[in-house]
Scaffold this motif. Structure first.
Motif, mmCIF file in Angstrom:
data_model
loop_
_atom_site.group_PDB
_atom_site.id
_atom_site.type_symbol
_atom_site.label_atom_id
_atom_site.label_comp_id
_atom_site.label_asym_id
_atom_site.label_seq_id
_atom_site.Cartn_x
_atom_site.Cartn_y
_atom_site.Cartn_z
ATOM 1 N N THR A 113 15.924 2.284 7.111
ATOM 2 C CA THR A 113 14.887 2.736 6.055
ATOM 3 C C THR A 113 14.360 1.124 5.458
ATOM 4 O OG1 THR A 113 16.280 2.832 4.135
ATOM 5 C CG2 THR A 113 15.729 4.713 5.622
ATOM 6 N N THR A 114 13.453 1.440 4.698
ATOM 7 C CA THR A 114 13.299 0.239 3.676
ATOM 8 C C THR A 114 14.243 0.122 2.581
ATOM 9 O OG1 THR A 114 11.864 1.318 2.025
ATOM 10 C CG2 THR A 114 10.914 0.544 4.022
ATOM 11 N N THR A 139 6.980 3.474 0.259
ATOM 12 C CA THR A 139 8.599 4.412 0.808
ATOM 13 C C THR A 139 9.194 4.837 -0.590
ATOM 14 O OG1 THR A 139 9.336 2.260 1.138
ATOM 15 C CG2 THR A 139 8.337 3.191 3.022
ATOM 16 N N ILE A 142 7.548 8.038 -1.402
ATOM 17 C CA ILE A 142 7.789 9.000 -0.324
ATOM 18 C C ILE A 142 9.070 9.747 -0.514
ATOM 19 C CG2 ILE A 142 8.063 9.477 2.193
ATOM 20 C CD1 ILE A 142 5.744 7.267 2.606
ATOM 21 N N VAL A 163 0.540 -1.119 -4.307
ATOM 22 C CA VAL A 163 -0.881 -1.657 -3.911
ATOM 23 C C VAL A 163 -0.745 -2.054 -2.465
ATOM 24 C CG1 VAL A 163 -0.065 -3.921 -4.313
ATOM 25 C CG2 VAL A 163 -2.336 -3.749 -4.187
ATOM 26 N N PHE A 165 -1.740 -1.074 1.851
ATOM 27 C CA PHE A 165 -2.335 -0.689 3.058
ATOM 28 C C PHE A 165 -1.898 0.431 3.558
ATOM 29 C CE2 PHE A 165 -4.274 -4.531 1.667
ATOM 30 C CZ PHE A 165 -5.666 -4.270 1.732
ATOM 31 N N VAL A 166 -0.704 0.164 4.086
ATOM 32 C CA VAL A 166 0.149 1.181 5.072
ATOM 33 C C VAL A 166 0.638 2.425 4.030
ATOM 34 C CG1 VAL A 166 2.161 1.442 6.474
ATOM 35 C CG2 VAL A 166 0.726 -0.646 6.552
ATOM 36 N N ASN A 167 0.091 3.373 4.089
ATOM 37 C CA ASN A 167 0.657 4.487 3.603
ATOM 38 C C ASN A 167 0.612 4.654 2.045
ATOM 39 O OD1 ASN A 167 1.144 5.955 6.084
ATOM 40 N ND2 ASN A 167 3.417 5.020 5.934
ATOM 41 N N VAL A 169 -2.311 5.052 0.056
ATOM 42 C CA VAL A 169 -2.899 6.334 -0.409
ATOM 43 C C VAL A 169 -2.330 7.422 -0.490
ATOM 44 C CG1 VAL A 169 -5.124 7.509 -0.095
ATOM 45 C CG2 VAL A 169 -5.152 4.969 -0.175
ATOM 46 N N GLN A 170 -1.527 7.640 0.890
ATOM 47 C CA GLN A 170 -0.878 8.712 1.154
ATOM 48 C C GLN A 170 0.254 9.175 0.461
ATOM 49 O OE1 GLN A 170 -1.867 6.340 3.330
ATOM 50 N NE2 GLN A 170 -1.960 7.013 5.463
ATOM 51 N N SER A 171 1.012 8.195 -0.054
ATOM 52 C CA SER A 171 2.356 8.394 -1.026
ATOM 53 C C SER A 171 1.682 8.661 -2.389
ATOM 54 C CB SER A 171 3.032 6.948 -0.941
ATOM 55 O OG SER A 171 2.355 5.778 -1.622
ATOM 56 N N MET A 174 1.179 12.397 -2.414
ATOM 57 C CA MET A 174 1.970 12.998 -2.547
ATOM 58 C C MET A 174 2.655 13.274 -3.791
ATOM 59 S SD MET A 174 4.446 11.622 0.941
ATOM 60 C CE MET A 174 5.584 12.704 0.745
#
Lengths: 208, 208
Positions: A113-114, A139, A142, A163, A165-167, A169-171, A174
């Motif tokens: 994981t991160t 992450t 999430i 801030v 790009f990758v995930n 907006v999605q996170s 949630m």
């Protein structure tokens, strides 16, 4: 353009005046203005007049948590550096950032994981009142969402402002879906460790 | 919007891909792309595609200064926290922030200046190769400009990216007027300690 003569102690007040003027009659949620304006102060970006989402009564809930001694967990050393730790300490709270901890690095490698994910797990084990100020890692959000769903953590407040790009907006979406967790979310891609810290400071300064 | 599956080690690379795609064929000055893209990565703000101004050969001059052991002076603890200090140390440099120093606070009170002004005076007395990464205080830039004009300091590079309202635009214009000082300036109101740190890191990562 001439240099404006402003005394050192008056610079911040003058900045907030300029922000208020430019916001004009943009409608802000009553009680959230100091937070919105401080985000604009920190970024010179008036998008924060539109993209901040506040759960019900989150400002008073956040201040109440601080008053009761809640500590703040950040996902960057920069975020930790930016929070007014002296003011938080007046109420008994501390600022933690677990990102550079050896046990966090080891868990992240073990689980693939991160480190942000692993540091949320570490926070969940502390069993104390915690505010999360997340300005960098989707992450982290999430994982917080997962820990909340499992009943392993119950944050006083999540400041969800990664801030990028990758995930990102999605996170944030949630966190917006959580029904019993107070949140302040910067919808969209914008945010940052500076924004996470300045929202914490806005809450602290509103308590004076 | 679904969560995109990206391995922890690939998140940054994927972010830069997304930034490059969105920049499309926006024309960037050759050699400055990694800096521009890292500023966008740090802020999710594509304005940095347009507002960064680079003096001639500044990227190679900045890297050369680091290679020769230059240290970096910031005007916030956040900026200091954000710079990759391990990588800088490989070349012999350190990161200094004098803002919380007692002598700086005392000088600022005595002279009725900001602490940022006083900390530039402190830096000028060090007589070593210095890069300035100024993400917060216009008064730091105004004082640097004065010290340069008086011949009291000769910075290797000024990263002039304060954010905000009072004298921010003006102080950056003063740096842009310097003829013999390498600079990277974010024209206008935008910038921040995060941007100052990320420009330092962009230079460091370009040296690998």
């Amino acid at each position: 353009m001439e240099i404006e003569e402003v005394k050192p102690g008056d610079i911040e007040e003058r900045s907030f005046e300029m922000i208020s003027e430019e916001l004009g009659d943009m409608e802000l949620i009553p009680g959230t203005e100091p937070i919105v304006k401080r985000c604009i102060h920190t970024s010179a970006d008036f998008d924060y007049g539109k993209n901040l989402v506040f759960s019900e009564d989150v400002v008073s809930k956040g201040m109440e948590a601080i008053r009761k001694g809640a500590s703040i967990v950040t996902d960057t050393q920069m975020g930790k550096a930016g929070i007014n730790k002296k003011k938080l300490a007046q109420y008994g709270g501390e600022v933690y950032c677990f990102m550079s901890d050896e046990d966090v690095a080891a868990e992240a490698i073990k689980n693939g994981t991160t480190r942000a994910t692993a540091s949320m797990n570490k926070a969940a084990k502390r069993g104390e009142k915690l505010i999360f100020a997340i300005g960098n890692a989707p992450t982290a959000l999430i994982q917080l969402h997962k820990l909340i769903q499992k009943g392993d953590i119950n944050p006083e407040l999540i400041i969800a402002v990664p801030v990028g790009f990758v995930n990102v907006v999605q996170s944030k979406e949630m966190i917006l879906s959580l029904e019993n967790t107070p949140y302040i979310v910067a919808k969209g891609r914008k945010g940052g460790s500076n924004i996470a810290a300045c929202i914490c400071n806005a809450l602290l300064y509103m308590m004076d």
